[in-house]
Each structure stands twice: as C-alpha cells, then as structure tokens.
Design an enzyme around this catalytic site. Sequence first.
Site, PDB file in Angstrom:
ATOM      1  CD  GLU A  44      -2.397   1.323   2.777  1.00  0.00           C
ATOM      2  OE1 GLU A  44      -2.636   2.450   3.259  1.00  0.00           O
ATOM      3  OE2 GLU A  44      -2.657   0.260   3.380  1.00  0.00           O
ATOM      4  CE  LYS A  94      -6.201   2.188   7.553  1.00  0.00           C
ATOM      5  NZ  LYS A  94      -5.564   3.187   6.665  1.00  0.00           N
TER       6      LYS A  94
END
Length: 215
Positions: free
Chosen positions: A43, A134
């Site tokens: 990421e 998340k």
Amino acid sequence: MNKYKILSKISDCGIVAVVRANSKEEAIKTSEACVDGGIIGIEVTFTVNSADEVIKELVSLYQGNTDVVIGAGTVLDATTARIAILAGAQFVVSPCFDEDTARICNLYQIPYIPGCMTLTEIKQALEFGVDIVKLFPGNAFGPDFVKAVKGPLPHVNIMPTGGVDLDNVGQWIKNGCVAVGVGGNLVAPAKTGEFEKITEYAREYVKKVQIAREA
C-alpha cells in the site's frame, strides 16, 4: 472477477505493508524489501511525493509476478482514487469511509478498504459494497475489539492498521482478522537505509501470521 482475485491475494498473505517514505526512491526500495520478505500486498500512501508515479513503477516492476498486488493508501477522495486507479493501483485504502470513493472504486471494480471505528461506520461501508473494512486506528481498540464486532457482524472482513506489531499480530489473526496492515513497525529501517532489516521483519510477520492461522 479480477477484484476478487486481488482480495484473495491480500487475505491469503494476511499482511499489507503500509509504505510511507520521504522520497519516491525510498518508497520503491521499501516496497521491494517487503516483497523480498514475502509480503505481497503493498500500500503506497498518498503522503509520499509522486505516489502515483511510485505505484506506476511498482506495477511495471512486478508485472511478471502475478502474486504481488500494488495498492494506494491515504486516499481521501474520489479524485485521488481515480488518479491511483489510472496509475495502476489494484486496491484503494482510506483512513475513513467516503461514499464517492466507494462509488468510483465499485465502478472500476477496484477493492476499496476504508478506515472505520464504529459499528455504524462498518455497517455503512458494507452497504456500499466494501469487502474488507480497515479497523483504524487499531491501537485505539486492540484485538479484543474484533471479537466484539464479530458478534453482531460475523460476516465482516476486518483488517486492523495502526498498532499492529510482531508481538500482537498473531492475536489479531486469531481473533478473526482477515489480514493486518503494518506500517512504521515494519518499514522504519528505511529511514536509515537498512532495507535488509525490512526484509527480515517482513519474513517474521509472514511467519507469525501463518503460525496463528494454523493454531
């Protein structure tokens, strides 16, 4: 179906490396070090200068490696999400939930992983087609919070980010997380150019996730 292949790769590995860096070069070297250690979910946060260029270069670099997935992080709005997708990002991560970002990711069949703190936020994210939530910041809750959420929402896929380290990563997984996001505790050695240490840490994280899943 490509969307679900990406989600499967993230969940199979169980770890997403959150790459923040002071330069494009540092971000690329950090990402390579993570992949060398077995973490295939990268990421690249949009706090990195020229993050879209980093994503584009990494996608090109790992074009022949179908296991590695490159995503964009710290995506705050749909405009940034679109920039990331055009650069080749295979998944998009946000610190908070954003309806417009969810819509554009759904439009292009790109997995969207938004940060949520409450059951209300998690429910809203699920209603907009989010496959993985998340939990952020994870250190504000701890692994036991996942068990509590799984009570009323047993079907939700949770990926905590913030506060995940080698001491607690196993507990996060045992408590039902589909994956974890790891940033500073993994990539800190990049600041001193010790990229080989990142590779070592990555191997340790991968091993701990595997052990926790086999327990």
